[in-house]
Scaffold this motif. Structure first.
Motif, PDB file in Angstrom:
ATOM      1  N   THR A  58       0.855  -1.194   0.000  1.00  0.00           N
ATOM      2  CA  THR A  58       0.000   0.000   0.000  1.00  0.00           C
ATOM      3  C   THR A  58       0.890   1.243   0.000  1.00  0.00           C
ATOM      4  OG1 THR A  58      -0.085   0.169   2.410  1.00  0.00           O
ATOM      5  CG2 THR A  58      -1.793  -1.186   1.345  1.00  0.00           C
ATOM      6  N   TRP A  59       0.289   2.376  -0.315  1.00  0.00           N
ATOM      7  CA  TRP A  59       1.069   3.608  -0.327  1.00  0.00           C
ATOM      8  C   TRP A  59       1.553   3.957   1.071  1.00  0.00           C
ATOM      9  CZ3 TRP A  59      -0.234   7.886   2.449  1.00  0.00           C
ATOM     10  CH2 TRP A  59      -1.557   7.988   2.894  1.00  0.00           C
ATOM     11  N   GLN A  60       0.756   3.619   2.096  1.00  0.00           N
ATOM     12  CA  GLN A  60       1.172   3.898   3.466  1.00  0.00           C
ATOM     13  C   GLN A  60       2.417   3.080   3.824  1.00  0.00           C
ATOM     14  OE1 GLN A  60      -1.967   2.926   2.589  1.00  0.00           O
ATOM     15  NE2 GLN A  60      -3.498   4.064   3.740  1.00  0.00           N
ATOM     16  N   GLY A  61       2.416   1.819   3.396  1.00  0.00           N
ATOM     17  CA  GLY A  61       3.568   0.970   3.638  1.00  0.00           C
ATOM     18  C   GLY A  61       4.808   1.485   2.935  1.00  0.00           C
ATOM     19  N   TRP A  62       4.633   1.916   1.686  1.00  0.00           N
ATOM     20  CA  TRP A  62       5.778   2.458   0.941  1.00  0.00           C
ATOM     21  C   TRP A  62       6.296   3.731   1.593  1.00  0.00           C
ATOM     22  CZ3 TRP A  62       8.932   0.084  -2.035  1.00  0.00           C
ATOM     23  CH2 TRP A  62       8.504  -1.025  -2.754  1.00  0.00           C
ATOM     24  N   LEU A  63       5.396   4.561   2.109  1.00  0.00           N
ATOM     25  CA  LEU A  63       5.812   5.786   2.782  1.00  0.00           C
ATOM     26  C   LEU A  63       6.657   5.464   4.013  1.00  0.00           C
ATOM     27  CD1 LEU A  63       5.498   8.907   2.752  1.00  0.00           C
ATOM     28  CD2 LEU A  63       3.567   8.579   4.284  1.00  0.00           C
ATOM     29  N   VAL A  64       6.211   4.509   4.811  1.00  0.00           N
ATOM     30  CA  VAL A  64       6.959   4.104   6.001  1.00  0.00           C
ATOM     31  C   VAL A  64       8.298   3.503   5.599  1.00  0.00           C
ATOM     32  CG1 VAL A  64       6.988   2.433   7.910  1.00  0.00           C
ATOM     33  CG2 VAL A  64       4.939   3.778   7.454  1.00  0.00           C
ATOM     34  N   PHE A  65       8.293   2.641   4.598  1.00  0.00           N
ATOM     35  CA  PHE A  65       9.514   1.971   4.140  1.00  0.00           C
ATOM     36  C   PHE A  65      10.536   2.982   3.619  1.00  0.00           C
ATOM     37  CE2 PHE A  65      11.850  -0.372   0.776  1.00  0.00           C
ATOM     38  CZ  PHE A  65      12.446  -1.337   1.578  1.00  0.00           C
ATOM     39  N   LEU A  66      10.094   3.918   2.785  1.00  0.00           N
ATOM     40  CA  LEU A  66      11.011   4.918   2.239  1.00  0.00           C
ATOM     41  C   LEU A  66      11.503   5.882   3.314  1.00  0.00           C
ATOM     42  CD1 LEU A  66       9.291   5.624  -1.186  1.00  0.00           C
ATOM     43  CD2 LEU A  66      11.361   4.285  -0.741  1.00  0.00           C
ATOM     44  N   ALA A  67      10.643   6.228   4.263  1.00  0.00           N
ATOM     45  CA  ALA A  67      11.069   7.087   5.368  1.00  0.00           C
ATOM     46  C   ALA A  67      12.144   6.381   6.195  1.00  0.00           C
ATOM     47  CB  ALA A  67       9.878   7.455   6.245  1.00  0.00           C
ATOM     48  N   ALA A  68      11.963   5.087   6.431  1.00  0.00           N
ATOM     49  CA  ALA A  68      12.974   4.334   7.178  1.00  0.00           C
ATOM     50  C   ALA A  68      14.290   4.298   6.412  1.00  0.00           C
ATOM     51  CB  ALA A  68      12.476   2.919   7.462  1.00  0.00           C
ATOM     52  N   LEU A  69      14.231   4.135   5.092  1.00  0.00           N
ATOM     53  CA  LEU A  69      15.460   4.131   4.294  1.00  0.00           C
ATOM     54  C   LEU A  69      16.175   5.478   4.356  1.00  0.00           C
ATOM     55  CD1 LEU A  69      14.537   2.136   1.061  1.00  0.00           C
ATOM     56  CD2 LEU A  69      16.018   1.432   2.929  1.00  0.00           C
TER      57      LEU A  69
END
Length: 88
Positions: free
Chosen positions: A29-40
């Motif tokens: 989901t876009w929320q998951g991608w947002l969290v993943f990219l923020a962590a990166l």
């Protein structure tokens, strides 16, 4: 007369369980991608905030906190995980 409740929407997971092994895969989901990219971004930024050559303990602690936070989010918003050996 009894009032009818609206249907409950199925849980929308941000991270699917891995097909093989234990854990989660890439976000769905876009929320998951947002969290993943923020962590990166935060993970990469640790080298600038805490230069490993000068502050190794601070760098390792910072990176451990970022990884732990990502695991907590995956646990809360991801598909329940267990050891898997592929699709059945």
């Amino acid at each position: 007369m009894a009032q009818k409740l609206p249907p409950v929407a199925p849980a929308q997971y941000w991270f699917p369980a891995k097909t093989y092994g234990w854990g989660w895969g890439l976000p769905i989901t876009w929320q998951g991608w947002l969290v993943f990219l923020a962590a990166l971004v935060l993970f990469a930024g640790g080298a600038f905030l805490f230069p490993p050559q000068e502050m190794l303990v601070g760098y390792v602690a910072y990176e451990a906190v970022i990884v732990a936070a990502l695991i907590v989010v995956c646990h809360l918003k991801g598909e329940p995980t267990r050891w898997r050996w592929g699709k059945k």
